[in-house]
Design a protein around this motif. Structure first.
Motif, short mmCIF file in Angstrom:
data_model
loop_
_atom_site.label_atom_id
_atom_site.label_comp_id
_atom_site.label_asym_id
_atom_site.label_seq_id
_atom_site.Cartn_x
_atom_site.Cartn_y
_atom_site.Cartn_z
N LEU A 62 0.80 -1.24 0.00
CA LEU A 62 0.00 0.00 0.00
C LEU A 62 0.83 1.28 0.00
O LEU A 62 0.41 2.31 0.55
CB LEU A 62 -0.99 0.00 1.18
CG LEU A 62 -1.87 -1.25 1.31
CD1 LEU A 62 -2.81 -1.11 2.51
CD2 LEU A 62 -2.65 -1.51 0.04
N VAL A 63 2.00 1.23 -0.65
CA VAL A 63 2.86 2.41 -0.77
C VAL A 63 3.05 2.74 -2.24
O VAL A 63 3.12 1.84 -3.09
CB VAL A 63 4.24 2.16 -0.11
CG1 VAL A 63 5.11 3.41 -0.19
CG2 VAL A 63 4.07 1.71 1.33
N TYR A 64 3.14 4.04 -2.56
CA TYR A 64 3.43 4.43 -3.94
C TYR A 64 4.78 3.84 -4.38
O TYR A 64 5.66 3.60 -3.55
CB TYR A 64 3.49 5.96 -4.05
CG TYR A 64 2.15 6.67 -3.88
CD1 TYR A 64 0.97 6.13 -4.39
CD2 TYR A 64 2.09 7.89 -3.22
CE1 TYR A 64 -0.25 6.79 -4.24
CE2 TYR A 64 0.87 8.56 -3.06
CZ TYR A 64 -0.29 8.01 -3.57
OH TYR A 64 -1.49 8.66 -3.43
N PRO A 65 4.97 3.65 -5.69
CA PRO A 65 6.24 3.06 -6.16
C PRO A 65 7.38 4.06 -5.92
O PRO A 65 7.17 5.26 -6.00
CB PRO A 65 5.98 2.85 -7.67
CG PRO A 65 4.86 3.80 -8.03
CD PRO A 65 4.03 3.94 -6.79
N GLY A 66 8.63 3.54 -5.65
CA GLY A 66 8.98 2.15 -5.60
C GLY A 66 9.73 1.81 -4.31
O GLY A 66 10.74 2.42 -3.99
N VAL A 67 9.21 0.79 -3.66
CA VAL A 67 9.87 0.25 -2.48
C VAL A 67 9.60 -1.24 -2.42
O VAL A 67 8.50 -1.71 -2.71
CB VAL A 67 9.40 0.95 -1.18
CG1 VAL A 67 7.91 0.78 -0.95
CG2 VAL A 67 10.19 0.46 0.02
N GLY A 68 10.65 -1.98 -2.11
CA GLY A 68 10.53 -3.42 -1.91
C GLY A 68 11.34 -3.81 -0.70
O GLY A 68 12.05 -2.99 -0.11
N TRP A 69 11.25 -5.10 -0.36
CA TRP A 69 11.94 -5.59 0.82
C TRP A 69 12.50 -6.98 0.56
O TRP A 69 11.86 -7.79 -0.11
CB TRP A 69 11.00 -5.62 2.04
CG TRP A 69 10.39 -4.29 2.31
CD1 TRP A 69 9.22 -3.79 1.82
CD2 TRP A 69 10.95 -3.25 3.12
NE1 TRP A 69 9.01 -2.51 2.26
CE2 TRP A 69 10.05 -2.15 3.07
CE3 TRP A 69 12.11 -3.15 3.89
CZ2 TRP A 69 10.29 -0.97 3.75
CZ3 TRP A 69 12.35 -1.96 4.57
CH2 TRP A 69 11.45 -0.89 4.50
N ALA A 70 13.69 -7.24 1.08
CA ALA A 70 14.29 -8.57 1.01
C ALA A 70 14.65 -8.99 2.42
O ALA A 70 15.24 -8.21 3.18
CB ALA A 70 15.55 -8.55 0.13
N VAL A 71 14.27 -10.23 2.78
CA VAL A 71 14.53 -10.73 4.14
C VAL A 71 15.18 -12.11 4.03
O VAL A 71 14.74 -12.95 3.24
CB VAL A 71 13.22 -10.83 4.95
CG1 VAL A 71 13.52 -11.28 6.38
CG2 VAL A 71 12.48 -9.50 4.96
N TRP A 72 16.24 -12.33 4.84
CA TRP A 72 16.91 -13.62 4.89
C TRP A 72 16.68 -14.24 6.27
O TRP A 72 16.65 -13.54 7.29
CB TRP A 72 18.41 -13.46 4.65
CG TRP A 72 18.73 -13.17 3.21
CD1 TRP A 72 19.05 -14.05 2.24
CD2 TRP A 72 18.76 -11.87 2.60
NE1 TRP A 72 19.27 -13.40 1.05
CE2 TRP A 72 19.10 -12.06 1.24
CE3 TRP A 72 18.51 -10.56 3.05
CZ2 TRP A 72 19.21 -11.01 0.33
CZ3 TRP A 72 18.62 -9.52 2.15
CH2 TRP A 72 18.96 -9.74 0.81
#
Length: 513
Positions: free
Chosen positions: A299-309
């Motif tokens: 639900l956020v305007y572009p661009g944001v992503g997330w990577a989790v290990w």
């Protein structure tokens, strides 16, 4: 994903928009007309906007604003773009916060320590949402923000490849032929990750009645050179959740040392709230990394992503760079460096503003709307290809009933809807699915029941009109549409002819559209 643009050469720049126009002389505005009470009374309104060369002289700010705003008015309405998963609505308060953060370079932790802290809070919340192990003292999941899931997938692929290489080197074995296993319905960023980082792509192809990965086929492809398996929570084509647990259990049963990366770009903020008991995340021992797009159902305007290990074990140390030239020691694992802080702040706002109950309410509403739309389209005679009842993303994938022998196809319907402003994509299914055509409507937060009813009414009208046309008229309509699309594409000059006949991507190999 950035479009590759071809820079016009001098002869192309000098070619007039309409042939013969170069022979006509037009009276040029006088220099004293630069400033006027009206934007459209200025000389700038009578000149072509700069396209190829930066102008020598400045332009008044109000005129620059108006000229660009008018240019952008030719774009479609984002709220009617039902092809996209990307967020098109946020509250005014968060828009204000994000606007205030525009000057901040997120990577400068020394100057903006609280912004970095906000990212860390987001990582922690998302990792726990994905059931990362946290119960033991030595349990420490790792994560970072990215500019979207494409970057997150690149990072995940790099981590899996490097970890595999390290193990092969330690065992004195060849490490020159890595491969990765995935469904042929993956998003193109997976093809890019494999190609850019020199990893062989091994596909489990879709069939005419299966559009997700087959767990047994996937595990059969595993060998000593496999760096990992990609499993998707929310496929692009039909929104289905792939059976991550089945893949995990087969790997455990066969005692195969092969990690799973879950591409939860679309489903990562849906599944935990709609089907919380579905095991797809770090609850499964073979899942070592997950990506999610904040700018989709986050639900956020572009661009944001997330990577989790899952833990540092799965993020090799040599991929992380320590730097101090911004004033403080900091660790960095990204493909880019500078980026804005606004989207990270927007993500934090949404998570504390809505909380789990707020996200759950929104996702359940979207699921209800998707089910309602699916029922409406079924009554109009379409075959529904997506899942209902929250068993997939809140979208509706559908196609015409082949038994009814329509003289038109899904592309004709998409064109008819476009005349009303709706962008509803028609496309062919992934390779090996018998050239199946389908359409898809993505139900986003601002797609209310009322707007859904408007879409259904326009669908009904489009189908009624097309049903009255004979095959020849439909063919003429499609040819007109094709010519218009080609003309529009040529006018935008996005790609050089050198790259138009590539044969290495799934689309280039199979001709899917």
């Amino acid at each position: 994903m950035v479009h590759l643009n071809s820079v016009a050469n001098d002869s192309e720049v000098q070619t007039p928009l309409v042939k013969g126009l170069e022979n006509i002389e037009f009276e040029q505005p006088g220099a004293d007309e630069s400033h006027t009470v009206s934007v459209y009374g200025s000389r700038f309104a009578a000149e072509e906007l700069p396209r190829h060369e930066m102008p020598e002289r400045e332009m008044p700010k109000d005129i620059a604003y108006r000229m660009i705003k008018d240019d952008l008015s030719l774009d479609g309405n984002p709220m009617l773009n039902l092809a996209s998963f990307v967020t098109t609505y946020m509250e005014e308060e968060v828009e204000k916060l994000m606007a205030e953060a525009l000057p901040k370079n997120f990577i400068d932790y020394e100057e903006y320590p609280q912004t970095a802290e906000i990212q860390n809070r987001c990582v922690s919340m998302i990792a726990r949402l994905f059931n990362a192990p946290t119960h033991e003292d030595d349990d420490n999941a790792m994560g970072t923000s990215t500019v979207g899931s494409s970057e997150a997938i690149m990072l995940g692929t790099l981590a899996m490849k490097r970890r595999w290489q390290e193990k092969r080197k330690a065992a004195g074995k060849d490490f020159s032929k890595p491969n990765i296993i995935m469904n042929s319905a993956v998003q193109v960023c997976w093809e890019k990750a494999a190609r850019y980082f020199e990893v062989e792509e091994r596909y489990v192809f879709c069939t005419a009645d299966r559009y997700v990965i087959d767990p047994e086929e996937a595990v059969k492809l595993v060998d000593e050179n496999t760096i990992g398996i990609c499993a998707i929570i929310g496929t692009t084509y039909t929104g289905e959740y792939e059976d991550v647990k089945a893949i995990n259990d087969l790997l455990v049963e066969k005692n195969l040392d092969c990690p799973i990366h879950v591409d939860a770009a679309s489903g990562g903020f849906v599944a935990p709230f709609v089907v919380p008991d579905l095991p797809w995340d770090f609850r499964l021992e073979k899942v070592v990394s997950i990506n999610v797009s904040g700018h989709k159902y986050g639900l956020v305007y572009p661009g944001v992503g997330w990577a989790v290990w899952r833990s540092p074990e799965y993020l090799p140390k040599e991929l992380v760079f320590n730097i101090n030239y911004l004033g403080a020691d900091q660790a960095s694992f990204t493909l880019n460096f500078s980026k804005g802080a606004s989207q990270v702040i927007g993500q934090y706002y949404q998570m504390i503003r809505l909380g789990k109950r707020g996200y759950r309410s929104i996702m359940l509403n979207l699921t209800r709307t998707a089910d309602y739309l699916a029922s409406c389209l079924e009554h109009l005679g379409f075959i529904i290809m997506s899942k209902k009842g929250g068993q997939g993303l809140p979208l509706v994938a559908f196609r015409l009933d082949p038994e009814k022998k329509h003289v038109y196809d899904e592309f004709a319907i998409a064109h008819s809807l476009r005349e009303r402003g709706w962008v509803v994509p028609a496309y062919t299914m992934a390779p090996h699915s018998e050239g199946l055509k389908l359409m898809r409507v993505v139900v986003r937060e601002d797609f209310s029941r009322s707007r859904c009813d408007s879409l259904v009414a326009d669908f009904k009208n489009a189908v009624d009109v097309l049903n009255k046309l004979d095959a020849k008229k439909v063919e003429e309509l499609q040819e007109r549409t094709r010519r218009a699309s080609i003309a529009k594409w040529k006018s935008s000059a996005q790609s050089h002819p050198e790259y138009q006949d590539e044969q290495h991507s799934l689309q280039g190999k199979t001709g899917k559209v």
